[in-house]
Motif scaffolding. Structure first.
Motif, PDB file in Angstrom:
ATOM      1  N   GLU A 164     149.714  54.468 -49.038  1.00 17.23           N
ATOM      2  CA  GLU A 164     149.605  54.699 -47.612  1.00 17.23           C
ATOM      3  C   GLU A 164     148.604  53.891 -46.742  1.00 17.23           C
ATOM      4  O   GLU A 164     148.428  54.229 -45.641  1.00 17.23           O
ATOM      5  CB  GLU A 164     149.371  56.326 -47.362  1.00 17.23           C
ATOM      6  CG  GLU A 164     150.524  56.953 -47.957  1.00 17.23           C
ATOM      7  CD  GLU A 164     150.321  58.596 -47.823  1.00 17.23           C
ATOM      8  OE1 GLU A 164     149.699  58.945 -46.801  1.00 17.23           O
ATOM      9  OE2 GLU A 164     151.035  59.364 -48.288  1.00 17.23           O
ATOM     10  N   HIS A 165     147.340  53.282 -47.605  1.00 13.44           N
ATOM     11  CA  HIS A 165     146.405  52.742 -47.107  1.00 13.44           C
ATOM     12  C   HIS A 165     145.733  53.562 -46.115  1.00 13.44           C
ATOM     13  O   HIS A 165     145.178  53.328 -44.847  1.00 13.44           O
ATOM     14  CB  HIS A 165     146.777  51.532 -46.130  1.00 13.44           C
ATOM     15  CG  HIS A 165     147.692  50.616 -47.159  1.00 13.44           C
ATOM     16  ND1 HIS A 165     146.888  49.888 -48.083  1.00 13.44           N
ATOM     17  CD2 HIS A 165     148.792  50.207 -47.254  1.00 13.44           C
ATOM     18  CE1 HIS A 165     147.889  49.095 -48.688  1.00 13.44           C
ATOM     19  NE2 HIS A 165     148.689  49.318 -48.120  1.00 13.44           N
ATOM     20  N   SER A 166     145.329  54.731 -46.407  1.00 10.74           N
ATOM     21  CA  SER A 166     144.924  55.926 -45.657  1.00 10.74           C
ATOM     22  C   SER A 166     144.503  56.907 -46.776  1.00 10.74           C
ATOM     23  O   SER A 166     145.376  57.181 -47.509  1.00 10.74           O
ATOM     24  CB  SER A 166     145.675  56.227 -44.478  1.00 10.74           C
ATOM     25  OG  SER A 166     145.093  57.824 -43.924  1.00 10.74           O
ATOM     26  N   ILE A 167     143.422  57.763 -46.304  1.00 11.49           N
ATOM     27  CA  ILE A 167     142.904  58.952 -47.157  1.00 11.49           C
ATOM     28  C   ILE A 167     142.920  60.190 -46.254  1.00 11.49           C
ATOM     29  O   ILE A 167     142.285  61.263 -46.481  1.00 11.49           O
ATOM     30  CB  ILE A 167     141.707  58.633 -48.041  1.00 11.49           C
ATOM     31  CG1 ILE A 167     140.557  58.377 -47.020  1.00 11.49           C
ATOM     32  CG2 ILE A 167     142.027  57.651 -48.773  1.00 11.49           C
ATOM     33  CD1 ILE A 167     139.055  58.296 -47.818  1.00 11.49           C
ATOM     34  N   GLY A 168     143.526  59.834 -44.881  1.00  8.02           N
ATOM     35  CA  GLY A 168     143.471  61.178 -44.092  1.00  8.02           C
ATOM     36  C   GLY A 168     142.639  60.742 -42.872  1.00  8.02           C
ATOM     37  O   GLY A 168     142.488  59.445 -42.363  1.00  8.02           O
ATOM     38  N   SER A 169     142.765  61.826 -41.803  1.00 12.33           N
ATOM     39  CA  SER A 169     142.262  61.299 -40.617  1.00 12.33           C
ATOM     40  C   SER A 169     140.685  61.559 -40.379  1.00 12.33           C
ATOM     41  O   SER A 169     139.966  62.270 -41.515  1.00 12.33           O
ATOM     42  CB  SER A 169     142.887  62.365 -39.357  1.00 12.33           C
ATOM     43  OG  SER A 169     142.654  63.680 -39.785  1.00 12.33           O
ATOM     44  N   SER A 170     140.122  60.999 -39.341  1.00 10.84           N
ATOM     45  CA  SER A 170     138.387  60.986 -39.316  1.00 10.84           C
ATOM     46  C   SER A 170     138.319  62.591 -39.237  1.00 10.84           C
ATOM     47  O   SER A 170     138.890  63.303 -38.334  1.00 10.84           O
ATOM     48  CB  SER A 170     138.202  60.129 -37.954  1.00 10.84           C
ATOM     49  OG  SER A 170     137.008  60.509 -37.631  1.00 10.84           O
ATOM     50  N   ILE A 171     136.994  62.904 -39.655  1.00 10.97           N
ATOM     51  CA  ILE A 171     136.557  64.326 -39.570  1.00 10.97           C
ATOM     52  C   ILE A 171     135.939  64.472 -37.974  1.00 10.97           C
ATOM     53  O   ILE A 171     135.549  65.478 -37.525  1.00 10.97           O
ATOM     54  CB  ILE A 171     135.513  64.778 -40.607  1.00 10.97           C
ATOM     55  CG1 ILE A 171     135.246  66.114 -40.559  1.00 10.97           C
ATOM     56  CG2 ILE A 171     134.201  63.780 -40.548  1.00 10.97           C
ATOM     57  CD1 ILE A 171     134.178  66.316 -41.586  1.00 10.97           C
ATOM     58  N   ILE A 212     135.351  56.271 -44.584  1.00  9.16           N
ATOM     59  CA  ILE A 212     136.339  55.275 -44.432  1.00  9.16           C
ATOM     60  C   ILE A 212     137.405  55.746 -43.325  1.00  9.16           C
ATOM     61  O   ILE A 212     137.546  54.691 -42.396  1.00  9.16           O
ATOM     62  CB  ILE A 212     137.223  55.238 -45.891  1.00  9.16           C
ATOM     63  CG1 ILE A 212     136.178  54.865 -46.829  1.00  9.16           C
ATOM     64  CG2 ILE A 212     138.332  54.571 -45.839  1.00  9.16           C
ATOM     65  CD1 ILE A 212     136.737  55.129 -48.472  1.00  9.16           C
ATOM     66  N   PRO A 213     137.882  57.019 -43.326  1.00 10.80           N
ATOM     67  CA  PRO A 213     138.600  57.177 -42.049  1.00 10.80           C
ATOM     68  C   PRO A 213     137.756  57.127 -40.604  1.00 10.80           C
ATOM     69  O   PRO A 213     138.503  56.542 -39.802  1.00 10.80           O
ATOM     70  CB  PRO A 213     139.179  58.563 -42.198  1.00 10.80           C
ATOM     71  CG  PRO A 213     138.275  59.180 -43.269  1.00 10.80           C
ATOM     72  CD  PRO A 213     137.645  58.037 -44.214  1.00 10.80           C
ATOM     73  N   ILE A 214     136.450  57.247 -40.803  1.00  8.29           N
ATOM     74  CA  ILE A 214     135.778  57.283 -39.469  1.00  8.29           C
ATOM     75  C   ILE A 214     135.997  55.633 -39.200  1.00  8.29           C
ATOM     76  O   ILE A 214     136.027  55.516 -37.964  1.00  8.29           O
ATOM     77  CB  ILE A 214     134.325  57.769 -39.755  1.00  8.29           C
ATOM     78  CG1 ILE A 214     134.345  59.238 -39.896  1.00  8.29           C
ATOM     79  CG2 ILE A 214     133.235  57.426 -38.521  1.00  8.29           C
ATOM     80  CD1 ILE A 214     133.103  59.960 -40.397  1.00  8.29           C
TER      81      ILE A 214
END
Length: 360
Positions: free
Chosen positions: A56-63, A295-297
């Motif tokens: 998915e080229h993602s590990i989740g949304s930014s915190i 990473i998501p940040i």
């Protein structure tokens, strides 16, 4: 006469053999607990997250909150603290548990032989020992504190503390799939400099004053044994209680404080100039995040227009240390060492940002 002499020598050999077996059993017990805890909290979850990153080229949304320009507020503090502790509480509990067990299961004399030297070898081994941990800076802080209480050198303890978040193998894998291999190489190069280089020079700055010589170690071990006589459970609960009292209050308050000002601290709209690199290097060093949250940040900030330079500065500084983690270890390291580490992270973050502005 012969049987009497033999009988007289035999009891003197038994305590030594018993202590060696007891030491070996304690080390094995610590390793079993550490492996079981890390498998549950880190290794198995990260195994699944690696496939998510690859597909998915993602590990989740930014915190961080969606509104980057939101003013400081109590609501923002509570929201960030809730999201943060939901993400890290298992690792935080494990870190406090292992930090307390280091003090009662691992013998100081053995730790001194492996990690007590002021030479680079001990710093290197401390950094290598951090690789399986894959903890954020705050979760690794109690273990670093426990190591210092067992007379591990400043350099080795720092390398363990910094290496956990900065050289995290899982984070490097996620980063490659989500951001790019260039981010990974940049993080790895400057992460190695930070973990081993800064820790070694911090050890030289401390001049080894906090690490006793072997003769002093034997006396300290004897005094500690006299004070800590009693059931293992009692000694461990005492160590755990002191660890919680010394670590948790500052941890909670500083996370709330940083969460309240998250919108003010990250002015994404500024772009990507030199001033922004300086600002984000400083803010990234102070701010606290869970493992791999950088990473998501960075992914979300760059989508909002943040330049490559400030993003690269955050790449190193966000995970490396934080205000909460520095408060957690403040009683275990000399103040000048912590100031040196803080300044080094900011400076290396700036250099990472300048290089990132050129190559990313």
């Amino acid at each position: 006469m012969v049987s009497s002499s033999t009988g007289g020598n035999f009891p003197q050999q038994q305590p030594h053999a018993f202590n060696k077996r007891k030491t070996a059993l304690f080390i094995i017990l610590f390793l079993i607990i550490a492996i079981a805890g890390l498998s549950y909290v880190k290794w198995w979850p990260y195994y699944g997250k690696a496939f998510k990153a690859a597909t998915e080229h993602s590990i989740g949304s930014s915190i961080l909150g969606a509104d980057a320009a939101a003013p400081a507020s109590w609501g923002a503090a509570l929201d960030y603290a809730a999201a943060y502790f939901k993400s890290v509480w298992k690792a935080a509990v494990l870190g406090i548990l292992l930090g307390s067990l280091v003090q009662v299961l691992l013998p100081a004399q053995w730790l001194y032989k492996v990690l007590g030297s002021s030479r680079f070898k001990s710093t290197f081994l401390g950094g290598v020992a951090s690789l399986p941990g894959m903890m954020c800076t705050c979760c690794a802080a109690p273990i670093a504190t426990g190591l210092r209480k067992r007379n591990v050198s400043v350099g080795a303890s720092l390398a363990f503390w910094i290496g956990n978040p900065v050289l995290n193998p899982a984070t490097l894998i996620f980063m490659t799939f989500v951001l790019s291999w260039k981010f990974t190489v940049l993080r790895l190069v400057f992460g190695i400099l930070l973990t081993f280089g800064v820790s070694y020079f911090a050890n030289r700055l401390a001049k080894g004053k906090d690490v006793p010589v072997p003769a002093e170690m034997e006396q300290a071990e004897a005094e500690a044994a006299a004070k800590n006589e009693g059931p293992f459970a009692v000694r461990w609960l005492k160590s755990l209680g002191l660890m919680i009292l010394n670590v948790v209050p500052a941890y909670l308050l500083s996370v709330l404080l940083l969460g309240a000002f998250q919108g003010v601290l990250f002015p994404v709209e500024l772009g990507g100039g030199m001033l922004e690199i300086l600002l984000f290097a400083l803010v990234g060093t102070l701010f606290v995040i869970p493992t791999a949250a950088e990473i998501p940040i960075i992914q979300s900030f760059t989508a909002l227009g943040l330049g490559a330079g400030p993003a690269a500065a955050l790449l190193l500084t966000l995970p490396a240390i934080s205000l909460p983690s520095m408060l957690m270890v403040s009683r275990s390291f000399p103040r000048k060492v912590l100031l040196f580490v803080f300044a080094s992270v900011v400076i290396l973050g700036i250099v990472t940002g300048l290089v990132g502005a050129l190559v990313l």
